[in-house]
Design a protein around this motif. Sequence first.
Motif, PDB file in Angstrom:
ATOM      1  N   UNK A 107      75.537 -40.975  12.311  1.00 35.51           N
ATOM      2  CA  UNK A 107      76.634 -40.081  11.940  1.00 35.51           C
ATOM      3  C   UNK A 107      77.172 -39.331  13.152  1.00 35.51           C
ATOM      4  N   UNK A 108      76.278 -38.881  14.025  1.00 35.20           N
ATOM      5  CA  UNK A 108      76.717 -38.203  15.246  1.00 35.20           C
ATOM      6  C   UNK A 108      77.544 -39.134  16.122  1.00 35.20           C
ATOM      7  N   UNK A 109      77.107 -40.381  16.241  1.00 31.85           N
ATOM      8  CA  UNK A 109      77.845 -41.361  17.046  1.00 31.85           C
ATOM      9  C   UNK A 109      79.213 -41.660  16.428  1.00 31.85           C
ATOM     10  N   UNK A 110      79.257 -41.782  15.103  1.00 31.66           N
ATOM     11  CA  UNK A 110      80.531 -42.041  14.422  1.00 31.66           C
ATOM     12  C   UNK A 110      81.479 -40.850  14.582  1.00 31.66           C
ATOM     13  N   UNK A 111      80.935 -39.645  14.492  1.00 35.83           N
ATOM     14  CA  UNK A 111      81.768 -38.448  14.678  1.00 35.83           C
ATOM     15  C   UNK A 111      82.341 -38.400  16.100  1.00 35.83           C
ATOM     16  N   UNK A 112      81.515 -38.705  17.079  1.00 39.26           N
ATOM     17  CA  UNK A 112      81.964 -38.714  18.470  1.00 39.26           C
ATOM     18  C   UNK A 112      83.062 -39.759  18.672  1.00 39.26           C
ATOM     19  N   UNK A 113      82.873 -40.941  18.073  1.00 43.04           N
ATOM     20  CA  UNK A 113      83.890 -41.989  18.151  1.00 43.04           C
ATOM     21  C   UNK A 113      85.197 -41.514  17.532  1.00 43.04           C
ATOM     22  N   UNK A 114      85.122 -40.879  16.376  1.00 40.46           N
ATOM     23  CA  UNK A 114      86.322 -40.394  15.694  1.00 40.46           C
ATOM     24  C   UNK A 114      87.057 -39.361  16.551  1.00 40.46           C
ATOM     25  N   UNK A 115      86.315 -38.414  17.092  1.00 37.77           N
ATOM     26  CA  UNK A 115      86.931 -37.353  17.908  1.00 37.77           C
ATOM     27  C   UNK A 115      87.572 -37.933  19.162  1.00 37.77           C
ATOM     28  N   UNK A 117      88.638 -40.964  19.609  1.00 40.46           N
ATOM     29  CA  UNK A 117      89.806 -41.745  19.210  1.00 40.46           C
ATOM     30  C   UNK A 117      90.997 -40.869  18.879  1.00 40.46           C
ATOM     31  N   UNK A 118      90.729 -39.748  18.209  1.00 38.33           N
ATOM     32  CA  UNK A 118      91.826 -38.832  17.862  1.00 38.33           C
ATOM     33  C   UNK A 118      92.520 -38.300  19.115  1.00 38.33           C
ATOM     34  N   UNK A 119      91.767 -38.111  20.173  1.00 37.12           N
ATOM     35  CA  UNK A 119      92.350 -37.615  21.430  1.00 37.12           C
ATOM     36  C   UNK A 119      93.349 -38.610  22.014  1.00 37.12           C
ATOM     37  N   UNK A 120      93.180 -39.886  21.696  1.00 42.91           N
ATOM     38  CA  UNK A 120      94.075 -40.918  22.218  1.00 42.91           C
ATOM     39  C   UNK A 120      95.294 -41.150  21.322  1.00 42.91           C
ATOM     40  N   UNK A 121      95.265 -40.609  20.114  1.00 38.50           N
ATOM     41  CA  UNK A 121      96.380 -40.798  19.176  1.00 38.50           C
ATOM     42  C   UNK A 121      97.534 -39.875  19.545  1.00 38.50           C
ATOM     43  N   UNK A 122      98.728 -40.426  19.583  1.00 38.42           N
ATOM     44  CA  UNK A 122      99.908 -39.659  19.963  1.00 38.42           C
ATOM     45  C   UNK A 122     100.709 -39.178  18.757  1.00 38.42           C
ATOM     46  N   UNK A 123     100.658 -39.905  17.674  1.00 35.46           N
ATOM     47  CA  UNK A 123     101.445 -39.561  16.483  1.00 35.46           C
ATOM     48  C   UNK A 123     100.511 -39.231  15.326  1.00 35.46           C
ATOM     49  N   UNK A 124     101.030 -38.477  14.375  1.00 32.06           N
ATOM     50  CA  UNK A 124     100.244 -38.143  13.177  1.00 32.06           C
ATOM     51  C   UNK A 124      99.860 -39.406  12.406  1.00 32.06           C
ATOM     52  N   UNK A 125     100.785 -40.369  12.363  1.00 28.62           N
ATOM     53  CA  UNK A 125     100.483 -41.607  11.638  1.00 28.62           C
ATOM     54  C   UNK A 125      99.314 -42.341  12.290  1.00 28.62           C
ATOM     55  N   UNK A 126      99.231 -42.313  13.595  1.00 28.24           N
ATOM     56  CA  UNK A 126      98.101 -42.942  14.289  1.00 28.24           C
ATOM     57  C   UNK A 126      96.799 -42.225  13.928  1.00 28.24           C
ATOM     58  N   UNK A 127      96.843 -40.903  13.902  1.00 30.60           N
ATOM     59  CA  UNK A 127      95.645 -40.124  13.548  1.00 30.60           C
ATOM     60  C   UNK A 127      95.196 -40.450  12.125  1.00 30.60           C
ATOM     61  N   UNK A 128      96.151 -40.512  11.207  1.00 31.30           N
ATOM     62  CA  UNK A 128      95.811 -40.808   9.808  1.00 31.30           C
ATOM     63  C   UNK A 128      95.209 -42.211   9.675  1.00 31.30           C
TER      64      UNK A 128
END
Length: 190
Positions: A107-115, A117-128
């Motif tokens: 779970x910690x690894x998945x959370x880190x991956x999510x965070x 990845x979110x930093x690389x998203x430029x648009x809200x649609x990408x984040x969603x």
Amino acid sequence: MNAEQEILDEDVDPILKTAIIHAQFESIHPFLDGNGRLGRIVIVLYLIQAKVIASPIFFVSEELERERMRYYDLLNGTRGNHPDWASWLTFFLKACERMAEKLNTKLDSAEKLAINGLKECEKDSEKKVWMYTFHNPNTTASAAANALNLSANTVRAALNALTAKELLFTDRHTKRNKKYKNYELLRILS
């Protein structure tokens, strides 16, 4: 009752109850085939019923099987005139602890991956769409569009942007009905 015997009441911790239920089920061995599988399923079902877990993700049987010889020896030790429940319960609790640690690490690894990845998203649609792949790591544009209530074109653009950033993977040679995979998440979960 002698001084060495201890009685557990109904208010005992559900994980201890689970260990006892499993040992007792395995002792009666009610079916010709499938007792082990069913006994391991009973562990998960009881933990859900006791509200220890919310969904069937905690499979202590994986840890029990890892030490199969010890597992059977201690399980057999709960039978007979001088049952050794303390050794069985200790073994079961340690297996649960190892499984919980393993799940927390995932779970910690998945959370880190999510965070990250979110930093690389430029648009809200990408984040969603990125976060949706944590619910469905093997997806298509139409499945994500339906789940997120976004247009297929918006989702497809987001999936392609995430693929370009190497957060997701898709077969470059497929033109229609592309499948997108969050391989990093799948690797963490395996």
